[in-house]
Design a protein around this motif. Structure first.
Motif, PDB file in Angstrom:
ATOM      1  N   PRO A   1     -61.408 -73.143  74.011  1.00  0.00           N
ATOM      2  CA  PRO A   1     -60.175 -72.443  73.621  1.00  0.00           C
ATOM      3  C   PRO A   1     -60.396 -70.969  73.343  1.00  0.00           C
ATOM      4  O   PRO A   1     -59.543 -70.138  73.666  1.00  0.00           O
ATOM      5  CB  PRO A   1     -59.711 -73.200  72.364  1.00  0.00           C
ATOM      6  CG  PRO A   1     -60.852 -74.054  71.953  1.00  0.00           C
ATOM      7  CD  PRO A   1     -61.674 -74.319  73.159  1.00  0.00           C
ATOM      8  N   GLU A   2     -61.549 -70.617  72.771  1.00  0.00           N
ATOM      9  CA  GLU A   2     -61.820 -69.225  72.438  1.00  0.00           C
ATOM     10  C   GLU A   2     -61.936 -68.357  73.692  1.00  0.00           C
ATOM     11  O   GLU A   2     -61.580 -67.182  73.679  1.00  0.00           O
ATOM     12  CB  GLU A   2     -63.110 -69.125  71.626  1.00  0.00           C
ATOM     13  CG  GLU A   2     -63.064 -69.812  70.282  1.00  0.00           C
ATOM     14  CD  GLU A   2     -63.243 -71.322  70.375  1.00  0.00           C
ATOM     15  OE1 GLU A   2     -62.931 -72.012  69.368  1.00  0.00           O
ATOM     16  OE2 GLU A   2     -63.682 -71.827  71.438  1.00  0.00           O
TER      17      GLU A   2
ATOM     18  N   GLU B   1     -58.006 -68.938  76.013  1.00  0.00           N
ATOM     19  CA  GLU B   1     -56.739 -68.400  75.485  1.00  0.00           C
ATOM     20  C   GLU B   1     -56.534 -66.924  75.821  1.00  0.00           C
ATOM     21  O   GLU B   1     -55.451 -66.544  76.295  1.00  0.00           O
ATOM     22  CB  GLU B   1     -56.659 -68.635  73.975  1.00  0.00           C
ATOM     23  CG  GLU B   1     -55.299 -68.264  73.378  1.00  0.00           C
ATOM     24  CD  GLU B   1     -55.177 -66.787  72.998  1.00  0.00           C
ATOM     25  OE1 GLU B   1     -54.052 -66.257  72.990  1.00  0.00           O
ATOM     26  OE2 GLU B   1     -56.230 -66.152  72.710  1.00  0.00           O
TER      27      GLU B   1
ATOM     28  N   ARG C   1     -53.480 -65.546  78.162  1.00  0.00           N
ATOM     29  CA  ARG C   1     -52.588 -64.522  77.606  1.00  0.00           C
ATOM     30  C   ARG C   1     -52.505 -63.331  78.566  1.00  0.00           C
ATOM     31  O   ARG C   1     -51.409 -62.847  78.874  1.00  0.00           O
ATOM     32  CB  ARG C   1     -53.100 -64.078  76.232  1.00  0.00           C
ATOM     33  CG  ARG C   1     -52.242 -63.006  75.547  1.00  0.00           C
ATOM     34  CD  ARG C   1     -52.935 -62.500  74.301  1.00  0.00           C
ATOM     35  NE  ARG C   1     -53.002 -63.528  73.260  1.00  0.00           N
ATOM     36  CZ  ARG C   1     -52.298 -63.504  72.127  1.00  0.00           C
ATOM     37  NH1 ARG C   1     -51.463 -62.489  71.884  1.00  0.00           N
ATOM     38  NH2 ARG C   1     -52.429 -64.460  71.225  1.00  0.00           N
TER      39      ARG C   1
ATOM     40  N   ARG D   1     -50.825 -64.023  67.028  1.00  0.00           N
ATOM     41  CA  ARG D   1     -51.473 -65.290  67.343  1.00  0.00           C
ATOM     42  C   ARG D   1     -50.515 -66.115  68.186  1.00  0.00           C
ATOM     43  O   ARG D   1     -49.302 -66.105  67.952  1.00  0.00           O
ATOM     44  CB  ARG D   1     -51.795 -66.076  66.065  1.00  0.00           C
ATOM     45  CG  ARG D   1     -52.847 -65.506  65.179  1.00  0.00           C
ATOM     46  CD  ARG D   1     -53.282 -66.506  64.100  1.00  0.00           C
ATOM     47  NE  ARG D   1     -52.152 -67.206  63.502  1.00  0.00           N
ATOM     48  CZ  ARG D   1     -52.080 -68.540  63.376  1.00  0.00           C
ATOM     49  NH1 ARG D   1     -53.033 -69.317  63.838  1.00  0.00           N
ATOM     50  NH2 ARG D   1     -51.025 -69.090  62.802  1.00  0.00           N
ATOM     51  N   TRP D   2     -51.057 -66.857  69.152  1.00  0.00           N
ATOM     52  CA  TRP D   2     -50.137 -67.569  70.040  1.00  0.00           C
ATOM     53  C   TRP D   2     -49.329 -68.616  69.292  1.00  0.00           C
ATOM     54  O   TRP D   2     -48.181 -68.903  69.674  1.00  0.00           O
ATOM     55  CB  TRP D   2     -50.885 -68.168  71.229  1.00  0.00           C
ATOM     56  CG  TRP D   2     -51.789 -69.340  70.948  1.00  0.00           C
ATOM     57  CD1 TRP D   2     -53.129 -69.320  70.769  1.00  0.00           C
ATOM     58  CD2 TRP D   2     -51.388 -70.713  70.844  1.00  0.00           C
ATOM     59  NE1 TRP D   2     -53.609 -70.588  70.541  1.00  0.00           N
ATOM     60  CE2 TRP D   2     -52.562 -71.461  70.592  1.00  0.00           C
ATOM     61  CE3 TRP D   2     -50.172 -71.394  70.928  1.00  0.00           C
ATOM     62  CZ2 TRP D   2     -52.556 -72.847  70.423  1.00  0.00           C
ATOM     63  CZ3 TRP D   2     -50.161 -72.768  70.760  1.00  0.00           C
ATOM     64  CH2 TRP D   2     -51.338 -73.492  70.519  1.00  0.00           C
ATOM     65  N   GLN D   3     -49.883 -69.172  68.226  1.00  0.00           N
ATOM     66  CA  GLN D   3     -49.128 -70.171  67.458  1.00  0.00           C
ATOM     67  C   GLN D   3     -47.891 -69.558  66.817  1.00  0.00           C
ATOM     68  O   GLN D   3     -46.937 -70.270  66.502  1.00  0.00           O
ATOM     69  CB  GLN D   3     -50.023 -70.791  66.375  1.00  0.00           C
ATOM     70  CG  GLN D   3     -51.151 -71.655  66.913  1.00  0.00           C
ATOM     71  CD  GLN D   3     -52.443 -70.898  67.130  1.00  0.00           C
ATOM     72  OE1 GLN D   3     -52.429 -69.662  67.229  1.00  0.00           O
ATOM     73  NE2 GLN D   3     -53.561 -71.605  67.190  1.00  0.00           N
TER      74      GLN D   3
ATOM     75  N   LEU E   1     -52.994 -76.376  75.566  1.00  0.00           N
ATOM     76  CA  LEU E   1     -53.104 -74.965  75.209  1.00  0.00           C
ATOM     77  C   LEU E   1     -52.247 -74.092  76.115  1.00  0.00           C
ATOM     78  O   LEU E   1     -51.488 -73.235  75.634  1.00  0.00           O
ATOM     79  CB  LEU E   1     -54.561 -74.510  75.285  1.00  0.00           C
ATOM     80  CG  LEU E   1     -54.801 -73.012  75.037  1.00  0.00           C
ATOM     81  CD1 LEU E   1     -54.425 -72.623  73.613  1.00  0.00           C
ATOM     82  CD2 LEU E   1     -56.249 -72.649  75.332  1.00  0.00           C
ATOM     83  N   GLN E   2     -52.344 -74.295  77.434  1.00  0.00           N
ATOM     84  CA  GLN E   2     -51.568 -73.440  78.326  1.00  0.00           C
ATOM     85  C   GLN E   2     -50.072 -73.643  78.113  1.00  0.00           C
ATOM     86  O   GLN E   2     -49.296 -72.701  78.256  1.00  0.00           O
ATOM     87  CB  GLN E   2     -51.976 -73.663  79.795  1.00  0.00           C
ATOM     88  CG  GLN E   2     -51.602 -74.988  80.401  1.00  0.00           C
ATOM     89  CD  GLN E   2     -50.151 -75.068  80.822  1.00  0.00           C
ATOM     90  OE1 GLN E   2     -49.580 -74.078  81.291  1.00  0.00           O
ATOM     91  NE2 GLN E   2     -49.551 -76.237  80.663  1.00  0.00           N
TER      92      GLN E   2
ATOM     93  N   LEU F   1     -48.867 -71.815  74.565  1.00  0.00           N
ATOM     94  CA  LEU F   1     -48.707 -70.365  74.473  1.00  0.00           C
ATOM     95  C   LEU F   1     -47.250 -69.936  74.561  1.00  0.00           C
ATOM     96  O   LEU F   1     -46.873 -68.879  74.040  1.00  0.00           O
ATOM     97  CB  LEU F   1     -49.511 -69.664  75.580  1.00  0.00           C
ATOM     98  CG  LEU F   1     -50.858 -69.101  75.126  1.00  0.00           C
ATOM     99  CD1 LEU F   1     -51.851 -70.201  74.834  1.00  0.00           C
ATOM    100  CD2 LEU F   1     -51.420 -68.139  76.162  1.00  0.00           C
TER     101      LEU F   1
ATOM    102  N   TRP G   1     -57.929 -77.120  69.806  1.00  0.00           N
ATOM    103  CA  TRP G   1     -57.172 -76.369  70.809  1.00  0.00           C
ATOM    104  C   TRP G   1     -55.866 -75.811  70.263  1.00  0.00           C
ATOM    105  O   TRP G   1     -55.397 -74.768  70.721  1.00  0.00           O
ATOM    106  CB  TRP G   1     -56.867 -77.275  72.002  1.00  0.00           C
ATOM    107  CG  TRP G   1     -58.096 -77.694  72.743  1.00  0.00           C
ATOM    108  CD1 TRP G   1     -58.880 -78.801  72.488  1.00  0.00           C
ATOM    109  CD2 TRP G   1     -58.710 -77.024  73.837  1.00  0.00           C
ATOM    110  NE1 TRP G   1     -59.923 -78.854  73.369  1.00  0.00           N
ATOM    111  CE2 TRP G   1     -59.847 -77.773  74.209  1.00  0.00           C
ATOM    112  CE3 TRP G   1     -58.398 -75.866  74.551  1.00  0.00           C
ATOM    113  CZ2 TRP G   1     -60.681 -77.397  75.271  1.00  0.00           C
ATOM    114  CZ3 TRP G   1     -59.221 -75.490  75.602  1.00  0.00           C
ATOM    115  CH2 TRP G   1     -60.354 -76.242  75.947  1.00  0.00           C
TER     116      TRP G   1
END
Length: 333
Positions: free
Chosen positions: A75-76, A79, A83, A115-117, A152-153, A156, A205
Motif C-alpha cells: 500500500p505504501e 497508493e 494517486r 489523505r485518501w481516506q 485500495l484502488q 481512493l 490497505w
C-alpha cells in the motif's frame, strides 16, 4: 508461438476496451432506441477510426500503469502511484467522456494532498470503483494482495464498503477466469468468496476508512458491502436459473450505476453468451443502464476466459489506446 486463446491478459484488457467502445454511444438510450439504431441484437461492430472509449478504459489504464511501474505491491508504494495516475487523468484534455462525478470530486480532494481516506467520497459505491479494477485481476499475486490492491484502488475515490467488496469480487472474477474457472462456474465461486470475506477488514490497505458515525467496528463496516454483493449474486443466480428471454439484463440484476450491479449484470451478459463473446458485449451495450460499464466488464470477463481468440482479428488496431493495451497485455501474458 503462443496461441491467441492463451493470451488471457490481453484478451481481458482489449475486451474491456471493446465493450466500452460499443457501449459508449448507447449509454443514455432506451433499449428500444438502441435496437432501432443497431438491430435487435444491439451493436456488434466498432465504429470510428479509432473506435473511442470512455473514462472506464482510461481509468483502467491508469490503474494498470500504476501497477506496472510499482517496484513492489504494497500500500505504501502503490497508493502514491495510483494517486498520480488518477490526478493525471483528471486534468487530461482527453478526460472529456462524461466522467463520473465521484471520481472528479475525489480527485479534486486528492490534488489538495489530503489523505485518501479523507479525500474519498465516503458514501459512493458507484461503478467507477470496479469499472477500472480489471488490471488487478491480471497480476500474479496471492489473494490477500489481490484483495488489498482491488479495495485500495476503489477506496481512493469510492469509500462505500460495497464499492470495496464489489471491486475485490470483480478482480477475483478476472483472476479466477484467467486461471481456468469457467464462466458458468463463476457465480458460485464468487458467492463462496464473498461469504468467506464477509468480516475481513484489510486494515493494512484501508487504514481507518471504516470509522464513520454509527459504525462500531471495522467488521461491521465491511460486512455491509459483502452483504449487498451477496444479495445481487443471489439475483444473478436466480436469473441464470431461468430461460433467457432476450430482454434487458438490467431487469434481473440492476442497471449497473452502482458497483455490485455493474458486476452482476456484466456477469449475466458474459455467462449468457460465453460461446459468442461479441454477443456478450452487444448484450451489455443493449441495456437501459450504464451500458458502457456493463459491456466493458462483460468484455473483461469473456476475454479473461477465452483470450485474444475471443475477439475479431480486425479490431485490435482500431480501438483507441491500442498501443497501451497491447504493451500491458504482453507484459502480463
Amino acid at each position: 508461438m503462443i496461441s491467441t486463446s492463451a493470451l488471457r491478459a490481453s484478451g481481458s484488457l482489449f475486451g474491456l476496451a471493446y465493450g466500452d467502445a460499443l457501449g459508449k454511444p448507447t449509454e443514455f438510450l432506451t433499449v428500444a432506441e438502441i435496437q432501432r439504431r443497431y438491430g435487435p441484437t444491439g451493436p456488434r461492430e466498432l465504429s470510428g477510426e479509432p473506435a473511442l472509449v470512455t473514462d472506464d478504459t482510461q481509468m483502467a489504464l491508469a490503474v494498470a500503469w500504476a501497477l506496472h511501474e510499482a517496484p513492489s505491491l504494497t500500500p505504501e508504494v502503490v497508493e502514491p502511484l495510483l494517486r498520480r495516475r488518477f490526478l493525471a487523468w483528471a486534468v487530461s484534455p482527453d478526460n472529456n467522456r462524461a466522467p463520473g462525478m465521484t471520481c472528479l470530486r475525489a480527485c479534486a480532494e486528492l490534488s489538495r494532498g489530503l489523505r485518501w481516506q479523507e479525500a474519498t467520497v465516503a458514501g459512493s459505491k458507484g461503478c467507477g470503483a470496479n469499472m477500472r479494477v480489471t488490471p488487478v485481476g491480471l497480476l500474479d499475486v496471492d489473494l490477500d494482495t489481490l484483495a488489498g490492491l482491488a479495495q485500495l484502488q476503489a477506496g481512493l475515490t469510492h469509500g462505500h464498503p460495497t464499492g470495496l467488496a464489489a471491486s475485490e469480487l470483480t478482480a477475483y472474477a478476472v483472476f479466477a477466469l484467467r486461471a481456468g474457472t469457467t464462466l458458468a462456474e463463476l457465480p458460485a465461486v464468487l458467492t463462496e468468496r464473498a461469504r468467506s470475506q464477509r468480516l475481513v477488514y484489510r486494515e493494512q490497505w484501508l487504514g481507518d476508512l471504516w470509522q464513520r458515525p454509527g459504525v462500531g467496528t471495522p467488521e461491521e463496516f465491511i460486512a455491509q458491502g459483502w452483504d449487498e454483493c451477496l444479495a445481487v449474486l443471489r439475483r444473478l443466480t436466480n436469473a441464470l436459473g431461468q430461460p433467457d428471454d432476450g430482454g434487458d439484463p438490467c431487469r434481473a440484476t440492476g442497471e449497473g450505476w452502482v458497483a455490485e450491479e455493474a458486476l452482476a449484470t456484466a456477469l449475466l451478459c458474459a455467462v449468457r453468451h460465453a460461446d459468442d463473446p461479441v454477443a456478450a458485449l452487444a448484450r451489455g451495450a443493449t441495456t437501459a443502464g450504464d451500458s458502457d460499464s456493463i459491456a466493458a466488464l462483460a468484455g473483461a470477463f469473456v476475454g479473461a476466459a477465452a483470450g485474444m481468440a475471443a475477439w475479431p482479428t480486425g479490431w485490435v488496431d482500431r480501438i483507441e489506446y491500442a498501443d497501451q493495451l497491447a504493451t500491458l497485455g504482453a507484459a502480463w501474458d
